[in-house]
Enzyme design. Sequence first.
Site, short mmCIF file in Angstrom:
data_model
loop_
_atom_site.label_atom_id
_atom_site.label_comp_id
_atom_site.label_asym_id
_atom_site.label_seq_id
_atom_site.Cartn_x
_atom_site.Cartn_y
_atom_site.Cartn_z
CB SER A 12 -0.90 0.01 1.24
OG SER A 12 -1.50 1.29 1.38
CG HIS A 37 -3.98 -1.66 -1.71
ND1 HIS A 37 -5.06 -2.41 -2.14
CD2 HIS A 37 -4.40 -0.96 -0.64
CE1 HIS A 37 -6.09 -2.16 -1.36
NE2 HIS A 37 -5.73 -1.28 -0.44
CG ASP A 39 -5.18 1.91 1.31
OD1 ASP A 39 -6.14 1.16 1.09
OD2 ASP A 39 -4.10 1.52 1.79
CG MET A 41 -8.38 6.61 3.26
SD MET A 41 -7.59 6.37 4.86
CE MET A 41 -5.91 6.16 4.36
CG HIS A 70 -9.45 -0.07 -0.31
ND1 HIS A 70 -8.85 -0.40 0.89
CD2 HIS A 70 -10.79 -0.09 -0.07
CE1 HIS A 70 -9.79 -0.62 1.80
NE2 HIS A 70 -10.97 -0.42 1.24
CG MET A 72 -11.20 2.82 2.59
SD MET A 72 -9.78 2.66 3.68
CE MET A 72 -8.46 2.97 2.52
CG MET A 141 -11.71 -3.23 5.43
SD MET A 141 -10.23 -2.69 4.53
CE MET A 141 -9.37 -1.75 5.81
CG ASP A 176 -6.31 -2.88 3.27
OD1 ASP A 176 -5.30 -2.65 3.95
OD2 ASP A 176 -6.83 -2.03 2.52
#
Length: 229
Positions: A12, A37, A39, A41, A70, A72, A141, A176
């Site tokens: 990540s 990966h 992330d 957010m 991913h 979020m 998760m 993850d």
Amino acid sequence: MSFDRNIKIAPSILAADFANFGAECQAIEAQGADWVHVDVMDGHFVPNISFGPATCAAIRPHIKTVMDVHLMISPVDPYIEAFAQAGADFITAHIEATPHTHRTLQAIRGSGAKAGVALNPGTPADAIEHLLDLTDLVCVMTVNPGFGGQKFIDMTSKIRRLRDMIGDRPIHIEIDGGVDPKTAPLVAQAGADVLVAGSAAFRGGSVSNPAPYGENIRQIRAAAEGVWV
């Protein structure tokens, strides 16, 4: 993109040097990463803010493997096309982030990306049973999302349940949160095949000294494959 259940390590970039993302992506791939990966957010769905489609588009030319995005964020649907155009191979949305996950997964596939659905620790596997035929990846998760470096939450029973539900469908199970050489065997034995590692992958290294990345990745892979059947 061919499907297989071999162990894949997906560092990540949340744990990378934010000022040097392109070189960091190249370094982790050169050191054995299978996927990269990302992330994303929003400070709303999770209590942190990271980056968006522009960052994904900027790093895409530096990634030769798989860009695994991913999300979020909430809402999800208005941003799917932007992340697809930025080059995401997988786009994963949280079932908790959208009231119409079925529609969201359809939209992700319609954008040309592979569709993932993520489950927070408090969400049971059965919540996605009727979504599996629209799903290419299930992200379990093993921390509460929002920050890197958190302690692993044992979700092995959920992983085993998902593995039974998936059967012979070509669906990845991704983990993850808190993945390291100690936890990797637990999730691999339960049925996971994609392991996201942040601090455990990047610890001790840098763009100018990438060898520790490779050693970290090899240790996680070896630990996972030691029990994989």
